[in-house]
Design a protein around this motif. Sequence first.
Motif, PDB file in Angstrom:
ATOM      1  N   LYS A  49       0.811  -1.213   0.000  1.00  0.00           N
ATOM      2  CA  LYS A  49       0.000   0.000   0.000  1.00  0.00           C
ATOM      3  C   LYS A  49       0.845   1.264   0.000  1.00  0.00           C
ATOM      4  N   LEU A  50       2.153   1.084   0.180  1.00  0.00           N
ATOM      5  CA  LEU A  50       3.062   2.222   0.235  1.00  0.00           C
ATOM      6  C   LEU A  50       4.373   1.802  -0.415  1.00  0.00           C
ATOM      7  N   LEU A  51       4.720   2.453  -1.529  1.00  0.00           N
ATOM      8  CA  LEU A  51       5.932   2.106  -2.271  1.00  0.00           C
ATOM      9  C   LEU A  51       6.818   3.336  -2.410  1.00  0.00           C
ATOM     10  N   PHE A  52       8.076   3.193  -1.990  1.00  0.00           N
ATOM     11  CA  PHE A  52       9.075   4.237  -2.179  1.00  0.00           C
ATOM     12  C   PHE A  52      10.063   3.769  -3.242  1.00  0.00           C
ATOM     13  N   VAL A  53      10.529   4.722  -4.047  1.00  0.00           N
ATOM     14  CA  VAL A  53      11.493   4.420  -5.110  1.00  0.00           C
ATOM     15  C   VAL A  53      12.682   5.356  -4.961  1.00  0.00           C
ATOM     16  N   THR A  54      13.880   4.816  -4.971  1.00  0.00           N
ATOM     17  CA  THR A  54      15.085   5.627  -4.904  1.00  0.00           C
ATOM     18  C   THR A  54      16.226   4.881  -5.589  1.00  0.00           C
ATOM     19  N   GLY A  55      17.434   5.451  -5.539  1.00  0.00           N
ATOM     20  CA  GLY A  55      18.565   4.829  -6.204  1.00  0.00           C
ATOM     21  C   GLY A  55      19.669   4.484  -5.226  1.00  0.00           C
ATOM     22  N   ARG A  56      20.370   3.412  -5.497  1.00  0.00           N
ATOM     23  CA  ARG A  56      21.584   3.102  -4.749  1.00  0.00           C
ATOM     24  C   ARG A  56      22.716   4.006  -5.265  1.00  0.00           C
ATOM     25  N   GLY A  57      23.662   4.286  -4.403  1.00  0.00           N
ATOM     26  CA  GLY A  57      24.821   5.052  -4.828  1.00  0.00           C
ATOM     27  C   GLY A  57      24.559   6.544  -4.901  1.00  0.00           C
ATOM     28  N   ARG A  58      25.185   7.199  -5.884  1.00  0.00           N
ATOM     29  CA  ARG A  58      25.210   8.654  -5.956  1.00  0.00           C
ATOM     30  C   ARG A  58      24.111   9.265  -6.812  1.00  0.00           C
ATOM     31  N   ALA A  59      23.238   8.445  -7.402  1.00  0.00           N
ATOM     32  CA  ALA A  59      22.240   8.991  -8.313  1.00  0.00           C
ATOM     33  C   ALA A  59      20.920   8.249  -8.183  1.00  0.00           C
ATOM     34  N   PHE A  60      19.851   8.948  -8.536  1.00  0.00           N
ATOM     35  CA  PHE A  60      18.566   8.271  -8.708  1.00  0.00           C
ATOM     36  C   PHE A  60      18.611   7.504 -10.020  1.00  0.00           C
ATOM     37  N   LEU A 192      11.364   8.936   7.760  1.00  0.00           N
ATOM     38  CA  LEU A 192      10.484   9.980   8.280  1.00  0.00           C
ATOM     39  C   LEU A 192       9.162  10.026   7.505  1.00  0.00           C
ATOM     40  N   VAL A 193       9.266   9.980   6.180  1.00  0.00           N
ATOM     41  CA  VAL A 193       8.066  10.026   5.345  1.00  0.00           C
ATOM     42  C   VAL A 193       7.233   8.760   5.549  1.00  0.00           C
ATOM     43  N   LYS A 194       7.896   7.642   5.692  1.00  0.00           N
ATOM     44  CA  LYS A 194       7.198   6.375   5.938  1.00  0.00           C
ATOM     45  C   LYS A 194       6.354   6.461   7.210  1.00  0.00           C
ATOM     46  N   ARG A 195       6.937   6.941   8.285  1.00  0.00           N
ATOM     47  CA  ARG A 195       6.199   7.034   9.554  1.00  0.00           C
ATOM     48  C   ARG A 195       5.010   7.997   9.424  1.00  0.00           C
ATOM     49  N   LYS A 196       5.240   9.097   8.709  1.00  0.00           N
ATOM     50  CA  LYS A 196       4.169  10.067   8.526  1.00  0.00           C
ATOM     51  C   LYS A 196       3.002   9.480   7.737  1.00  0.00           C
ATOM     52  N   LEU A 197       3.316   8.792   6.640  1.00  0.00           N
ATOM     53  CA  LEU A 197       2.251   8.257   5.797  1.00  0.00           C
ATOM     54  C   LEU A 197       1.547   7.067   6.441  1.00  0.00           C
ATOM     55  N   GLU A 198       2.293   6.259   7.190  1.00  0.00           N
ATOM     56  CA  GLU A 198       1.664   5.123   7.853  1.00  0.00           C
ATOM     57  C   GLU A 198       0.659   5.563   8.913  1.00  0.00           C
ATOM     58  N   ALA A 199       0.772   6.804   9.379  1.00  0.00           N
ATOM     59  CA  ALA A 199      -0.175   7.338  10.360  1.00  0.00           C
ATOM     60  C   ALA A 199      -1.389   7.984   9.697  1.00  0.00           C
ATOM     61  N   ARG A 200      -1.420   7.954   8.373  1.00  0.00           N
ATOM     62  CA  ARG A 200      -2.528   8.533   7.615  1.00  0.00           C
ATOM     63  C   ARG A 200      -3.492   7.433   7.159  1.00  0.00           C
TER      64      ARG A 200
END
Length: 258
Positions: A49-60, A192-200
């Motif tokens: 129900k909650l998906l975050f996307v980011t990059g490993r290393g120095r770039a997205f 931080l964003v995860k905790r905020k959204l999980e409380a919504r």
Amino acid sequence: MTYQTIELVKEGNFATLYLNRVNSLNAMDVEMLQELAECLADVAASNVKLLFVTGRGRAFSAGGDLKTMLSNADESGFQTVMNNIKNIIVSLYTMPAVTVSFLNGAAAGLGLSFALACDQVFAEKNAKIAMNFINIGLIPDGGGHFFLKKRLGEHKAKQVIWEGKSMTSDEALKAGIIDMAYEGDTEEQLELVKRKLEARPLKAMISSKMIYSEQEKQLLLETLDLETEKQLEMRKTQDHREGVAAFLEKRPAHFIGN
């Protein structure tokens, strides 16, 4: 499932997807595109129900891998690549989950289109953000036209596409391309964003998302098809050949408008 170019970490109904071609600044090659298409289809069909996307290393993501473009020059190979891009973007945009991209460094070209398919886009203060297809004589794909028009309106979207310049996260925030610029470690910001959204009330948030995505899905599909058609035309131009040559030779391109 084990992937070679991406990493998916799941905890209950929460998941983080990492682009993981660190030595190539997470540029999207044929293998990554295939793995992303398969992974996102699986996530969309799961309980996430909650998906975050980011990059490993120095770039997205530095965008589409230039070697992929060159090695898939024939129309059949190009169509396979574009079909995977289409599946990735549609899966992400219509996913029954709240999705957030965290730009932990460069997010350019196809990498930026991919990030913009998420519901929210956050960028680290030092990130460099660019819709820079124009610099090699191409047009945005991955729904770049659709997402920039949504965020900026047609006129401003055209200016961003035509200029193709690199922006700081603060410049991208002011323009309306991203939703927040943050300082510090991306993993800490993610938590931080995860905790905020999980409380919504996520179920209600997702319901609103699905109303909008259902209304706009057909336009996104049409845009992706038009991008495929026009991108194939652009790949045959002298300007594209010159743009690629200039990039490889690390020199300014000399375009002729043909």
